[in-house]
Every structure is written in structure tokens, then in C-alpha cells.
Scaffold this active site. Structure first.
Site, PDB file in Angstrom:
ATOM      1  N   CYS A 109      -7.878   1.725  14.342  1.00  0.00           N
ATOM      2  CA  CYS A 109      -6.787   1.252  13.488  1.00  0.00           C
ATOM      3  C   CYS A 109      -7.101  -0.052  12.764  1.00  0.00           C
ATOM      4  CB  CYS A 109      -5.499   1.121  14.307  1.00  0.00           C
ATOM      5  SG  CYS A 109      -4.923   2.704  14.941  1.00  0.00           S
ATOM      6  N   HIS A 248      -0.880  -3.634  10.775  1.00  0.00           N
ATOM      7  CA  HIS A 248      -0.998  -2.250  11.221  1.00  0.00           C
ATOM      8  C   HIS A 248       0.356  -1.809  11.768  1.00  0.00           C
ATOM      9  CE1 HIS A 248      -2.060   1.318  13.302  1.00  0.00           C
ATOM     10  NE2 HIS A 248      -2.107   0.773  14.500  1.00  0.00           N
ATOM     11  N   ASN A 278       2.880   5.618  12.661  1.00  0.00           N
ATOM     12  CA  ASN A 278       1.576   4.970  12.774  1.00  0.00           C
ATOM     13  C   ASN A 278       0.531   5.906  12.171  1.00  0.00           C
ATOM     14  OD1 ASN A 278      -0.944   4.085  13.659  1.00  0.00           O
ATOM     15  ND2 ASN A 278      -0.252   3.545  15.707  1.00  0.00           N
TER      16      ASN A 278
END
Length: 321
Positions: A109, A248, A278
Site C-alpha cells: 500500500c 492511504h 481501501n
């Protein structure tokens, strides 16, 4: 940063749909994550399809043709296949010329910020253009019964074109960091050279994404938040100087807490988790593009990008729009 773009699948998945196999409902998911829905790729959509679509949008916004690219980097931990690099497929789809450098980066990520830093350094002084894409299709590696992970993730891609500065825009500073001792907090155990896929690994569900959510939250609070504070301080920037914080989109509640710990005003945090969940390495560029296309970013605005996740790893970038 000359242009941004993003691509999200058309298939919308609600909290009740994703929660049913895991034994939870919309209210349970929304109260703990802030997520209302996410997009999942259709069976015939792969990471490269989303990455190429986001790349086209970014190229159009930048006024740059695919044939002008000298560099294509795709940050992903869900490539189309182990080989060839997904970036090669994307470069070809966008009409990049013969000799265009194309490769993947896997920092999970944090990958987009790692790839952006790599592109900036490779292009420095060359006058060339590069495309940096963050793209993931996590829906293919989720255990539908695991409420710790399956409720969080969506699929998507975000992209930026980088090249010779125009106007006020420029990258100021980047910091990349690894916390390798914590690497097992997030993992896909099987499918690599240590534990190749087999009938047994499939029966045991070892090809699924796994995450220790409680420890990841602790990692973000105790390691990422102080690191962001130190990064800003080293650049002579106070949290109040940041016009836009683009973290993020790991979990809505987690990133809201992160912004508070860093001291960045809540109204300066850009967020897309409610609609998209996400999206892995795509979440930072998707959220940046969302803000850009909404007209929220003005020339001269100071922007802080913060990627963090599997590895464990963290990437921070400070830039002027």
C-alpha cells in the site's frame, strides 16, 4: 506532477453484500471503518485494465501522448501474473514507444509513493515524461469469511504524469522507510517460491490476504504518526501549513485518528474510503485525482502524501500543486 487520473470498476459492492459471508452487516462495517461501499473488478477485468484506463485519464489531463513517455512504473501487489511486469502490458496499451522503460514496484500500500520517488529521480534532468500508476485488484485474494480484511478492500487504479515542472508545481521531499520486523502483520502466505501454490495451500486458504488488524492500527499510531511529524519538522513545515493531507485509505477510522495524532486539521484530509474502501496502492493517487477533479487543489497548495502498509513500509512525499 502534470496530470492525474483514476479508474474504478463499475461494479458496486455494498456493505451488506460483502458482510454477509463474514457474518456482519452494514452498520457493523460502517461504524468501524467509515466505508459504505466499494468497487470490485468484473471477472474479465485485470489490474492492467484499470491501470491503463487511469493512465489514459492522466495523460489526457497532462496533455501528453503515450508515445512521449520514457518511463512507466506500476505499483501493485496484485499483478496480472508473476511475469511479465504489469507495467509492460500498460505501456503497450498506452502506445508507449519502443525502448520505454517499464517495470513494477511492490511495496504494497506504500507502493505508489515508492514508485513516484523512483520516477522523479530517474527523470531528473532528462526532460522526459513518466507515468506512475498505483493499481490493485484485491477482490481476487480476499477470504470472504474473514471480516478483518474482506470488508475493507475495493479495486481501482490511480495515476499521475510526471515531467518538467510547469508553473508552481514541484516535488519538495520524499522519505521512504521500512519496518521489516513487522512484515508478517500483512501477508499472502502462499503462491511464491517459499510456499508454491498447491492443492494443499488452496485447501488451507493460504493464497488469501491476511492482516492482523489490531497490530496494524498500533503500527500506524506508534510508528507512522511520529514519522510524519518528524518528516514535516525536517522540512520546516508545521501540520497547519499542509493544505491537503492525502493518506492511504486503509480504514476510515484509522486515518482520521492518524490525522489527529499528526495535528493536521480534519477538514484538510482528503478521503475516498467511504465510496471506494481501501484500494491498496491505488488509494493515494485515486484520492489525489478525486480532489483534483473536484477543483479542491489550487496552484501553490502544499500537499502531503502518506502511504503505509505491508512490508511493513511507509512512503511520504511533500509537494506543491
Amino acid at each position: 506532477m502534470l496530470g492525474t487520473g483514476s479508474a474504478l470498476p463499475s461494479h458496486v459492492v455494498t456493505n451488506d453484500e460483502v458482510g454477509a459471508p463474514a457474518g456482519v452487516d452494514h452498520e457493523w462495517i460502517h461504524s468501524r471503518t467509515g466505508i459504505r461501499r466499494r468497487r470490485w473488478a468484473k471477472p474479465d477485468e485485470a489490474t492492467s485494465d484499470l491501470a491503463a484506463a487511469a493512465g489514459r485519464a492522466a495523460l489526457e489531463a497532462a496533455g501528453v501522448r503515450g508515445g512521449e513517455l520514457s518511463l512507466v512504473i506500476v505499483a501493485t501487489s496484485t499483478p496480472d501474473s508473476p511475469q511479465p511486469p504489469t507495467a509492460s502490458t500498460v505501456a503497450d496499451a498506452l502506445g508507449a514507444g519502443f525502448g520505454t522503460t517499464a517495470f513494477d514496484v511492490n511495496a504494497v500500500c506504500s507502493g505508489f509513493v515508492f514508485a513516484l520517488s523512483t520516477a522523479e529521480r530517474m527523470l531528473q534532468g532528462t526532460g522526459g515524461y513518466g507515468l506512475v500508476v498505483g493499481a490493485d485488484v484485491y477482490s481476487r485474494i480476499l477470504d470472504p469469511r474473514d471480516r478483518r480484511s474482506t470488508i475493507l478492500f475495493g479495486d481501482g487504479a490511480g495515476a499521475v504524469v510526471v515531467g518538467p515542472a510547469r508553473g508552481t508545481g514541484r516535488l519538495h521531499s520524499t522519505r521512504l522507510a521500512g519496518f521489516a520486523a513487522d512484515r508478517e502483520l500483512i501477508q499472502v502466505p502462499a503462491g511464491g517460491s517459499r510456499l508454491p501454490a498447491s492443492p494443499q495451500t488452496l485447501r488451507d486458504g493460504l493464497h488469501y490476504f491476511t492482516m492482523n488488524g489490531r497490530e496494524v492500527r498500533t503500527f500506524v499510531a506508534e510508528k507512522v504518526a511520529p514519522a510524519i511529524g518528524a518528516f514535516l519538522d525536517d522540512n520546516g513545515v508545521s501540520p497547519g501549513d499542509v493544505d491537503h493531507f492525502v493518506p492511504h485509505q486503509a480504514n476510515g477510522r484509522m486515518v482520521e485518528d492518524l490525522a489527529g495524532r499528526v495535528g493536521i486539521p480534519a477538514d484538510r484530509m482528503r478521503a475516498t474510503f467511504e465510496e471506494y474502501g481501501n484500494t491498496g496502492s491505488a488509494s493515494v493517487p485515486v484520492t489525489l485525482d478525486d480532489a483534483a477533479r473536484a477543483g479542491a487543489l489550487k496552484d501553490g497548495d502544499l500537499i502531503l502524501l502518506a502511504g503505509f502498509g505491508g512490508g511493513m513500509a511507509m512512503g511520504l512525499t511533500l509537494l506543491t500543486w
